[in-house]
Design a protein around this motif. Structure first.
Motif, short mmCIF file in Angstrom:
data_model
loop_
_atom_site.label_atom_id
_atom_site.label_comp_id
_atom_site.label_asym_id
_atom_site.label_seq_id
_atom_site.Cartn_x
_atom_site.Cartn_y
_atom_site.Cartn_z
N ASP A 196 0.83 -1.34 0.09
CA ASP A 196 -0.06 0.05 -0.10
C ASP A 196 0.91 1.26 -0.11
O ASP A 196 0.51 2.29 0.36
N ASN A 197 2.21 0.84 -0.50
CA ASN A 197 2.96 2.14 -0.38
C ASN A 197 2.45 3.41 -1.43
O ASN A 197 2.35 3.19 -2.51
N VAL A 198 2.36 4.55 -0.80
CA VAL A 198 1.75 5.45 -1.32
C VAL A 198 2.51 6.21 -2.59
O VAL A 198 1.96 6.28 -3.60
N MET A 199 3.70 6.39 -2.04
CA MET A 199 4.53 7.03 -3.18
C MET A 199 4.90 6.05 -4.55
O MET A 199 4.67 6.50 -5.51
N LEU A 200 4.99 4.60 -4.36
CA LEU A 200 5.12 3.80 -5.51
C LEU A 200 3.94 3.71 -5.97
O LEU A 200 4.08 3.90 -7.40
N ALA A 201 2.86 3.54 -5.62
CA ALA A 201 1.49 3.48 -6.12
C ALA A 201 1.18 4.88 -7.01
O ALA A 201 0.73 4.84 -8.09
N TRP A 202 1.60 6.09 -6.52
CA TRP A 202 1.32 7.11 -7.05
C TRP A 202 2.12 7.52 -8.41
O TRP A 202 1.80 7.85 -9.31
N GLN A 203 3.45 7.15 -8.16
CA GLN A 203 4.34 7.22 -9.41
C GLN A 203 3.85 6.17 -10.47
O GLN A 203 3.96 6.45 -11.58
N SER A 204 3.58 4.93 -10.11
CA SER A 204 3.06 3.90 -11.00
C SER A 204 1.72 4.22 -11.60
O SER A 204 1.73 4.14 -12.85
N TYR A 205 0.96 4.96 -10.89
CA TYR A 205 -0.23 5.25 -11.44
C TYR A 205 -0.09 6.43 -12.57
O TYR A 205 -0.45 6.52 -13.90
N ASN A 206 0.98 7.44 -12.26
CA ASN A 206 1.12 8.55 -13.10
C ASN A 206 1.83 8.28 -14.33
O ASN A 206 1.56 8.70 -15.38
N ALA A 207 2.74 7.15 -14.01
CA ALA A 207 3.47 6.66 -15.34
C ALA A 207 2.50 6.09 -16.31
O ALA A 207 2.59 6.17 -17.41
N LEU A 208 1.35 5.45 -15.68
CA LEU A 208 0.32 4.60 -16.56
C LEU A 208 -0.55 5.68 -17.19
O LEU A 208 -0.78 5.37 -18.34
N PHE A 209 -0.75 6.67 -16.59
CA PHE A 209 -1.56 7.78 -17.10
C PHE A 209 -0.82 8.36 -18.34
O PHE A 209 -1.57 8.24 -19.48
N VAL A 210 0.38 8.30 -18.55
CA VAL A 210 0.94 8.97 -19.41
C VAL A 210 1.09 7.66 -20.44
O VAL A 210 0.88 8.17 -21.79
N ILE A 211 1.58 6.75 -20.32
CA ILE A 211 1.44 5.52 -21.24
C ILE A 211 0.31 5.44 -21.89
O ILE A 211 0.27 5.04 -23.10
N ARG A 212 -0.80 5.50 -21.14
CA ARG A 212 -2.01 5.06 -21.65
C ARG A 212 -2.52 6.32 -22.76
O ARG A 212 -3.04 6.09 -23.73
N ALA A 213 -2.30 7.35 -22.29
CA ALA A 213 -2.57 8.56 -23.30
C ALA A 213 -1.65 8.46 -24.44
O ALA A 213 -2.29 8.85 -25.78
N VAL A 214 -0.48 8.15 -24.49
CA VAL A 214 0.19 8.01 -25.62
C VAL A 214 0.06 6.97 -26.54
O VAL A 214 -0.08 6.67 -27.52
#
Length: 227
Positions: free
Chosen positions: A95-113
């Protein structure tokens, strides 16, 4: 997108996004990614918001489409995501907040592209965008090295490259997405990460919807994503 990005209209003028889409090669271990992935933005909740996001990113994505075959920045971002996902899966507290947040943000960009690419190019070109390694802009392009290949030859070329270099990035990405969905518990901190994993899988699988438009009549037989 950086800390300053909190709404879709910020994307078109964000220096970090411009750098990602530019002709600059950004390696997976570059501190740039920590800056790019430090943003807070809500995923589109309806069609109207998705259209606003698409419109805001259109000009930069056009630059990305032109530059990524030389920079390989999308592949670098995918590698960053896989690293973050692996760290999250290995963390004592999933439930690591920082890792979950960065993983989510990376995926958001990957999905958009990836969504942009899926709509414009056939699957084998999408895979090439993911697998390409950054190279000097003065290096000869694949078109200069050899004549253009047919879609069937492109698929064979990708499969040959995979046999030499190992698993393709699209397969690594899908494995990471499924791993997060299965092994990371759903909590308040990981809910949106799970949602983004599912959304990204849907975008990747939507290559089948655009296969006809890209002249791919036998996608099921040649697809890496549907394998």
């Amino acid at each position: 997108m950086g800390i300053a990005v909190t709404k879709y209209s910020d994307i078109s003028t964000n220096e970090l996004v411009e750098r990602f889409c530019s002709n600059e090669i950004i390696c997976p271990n570059d501190p740039f990614w920590n800056q790019l992935l430090a943003f807070n933005i809500q995923i589109p909740a309806n069609v109207e918001e998705q259209l606003i996001l698409d419109s805001s990113a259109e000009a930069l994505l056009q630059k990305f489409l032109q530059n990524n075959p030389q920079t390989g920045n999308l592949g670098s971002l995918v590698q960053v995501f896989i690293t973050r996902a692996t760290e999250l899966l290995a963390a004592p507290n999933s439930d690591n907040v920082m890792l979950a947040w960065q993983s989510y943000n990376a995926l958001f960009v990957i999905r958009a592209v990836t969504k942009y690419l899926v709509e414009l190019v056939p699957e084998y070109e999408l895979c090439k965008h993911l697998d390409v390694q950054g190279r000097n802009v003065n290096s000869p392009t694949p078109q200069e090295q050899s004549p253009p290949l047919s879609p069937t030859q492109e698929v064979t070329d990708i499969q040959t490259m995979k046999s030499v270099t190992g698993e393709s990035r699209v397969e690594m990405l899908i494995d990471a997405l499924i791993g997060l969905i299965i092994d990371v518990p759903i909590t308040d901190n990981t809910y949106y990460l799970h949602l983004e994993c599912l959304n990204t899988l849907l975008v990747l699988m939507s290559v089948y919807m655009f296969a006809g438009a890209h002249g791919q009549t036998q996608l099921v037989e040649t697809s890496l994503i549907f394998r």
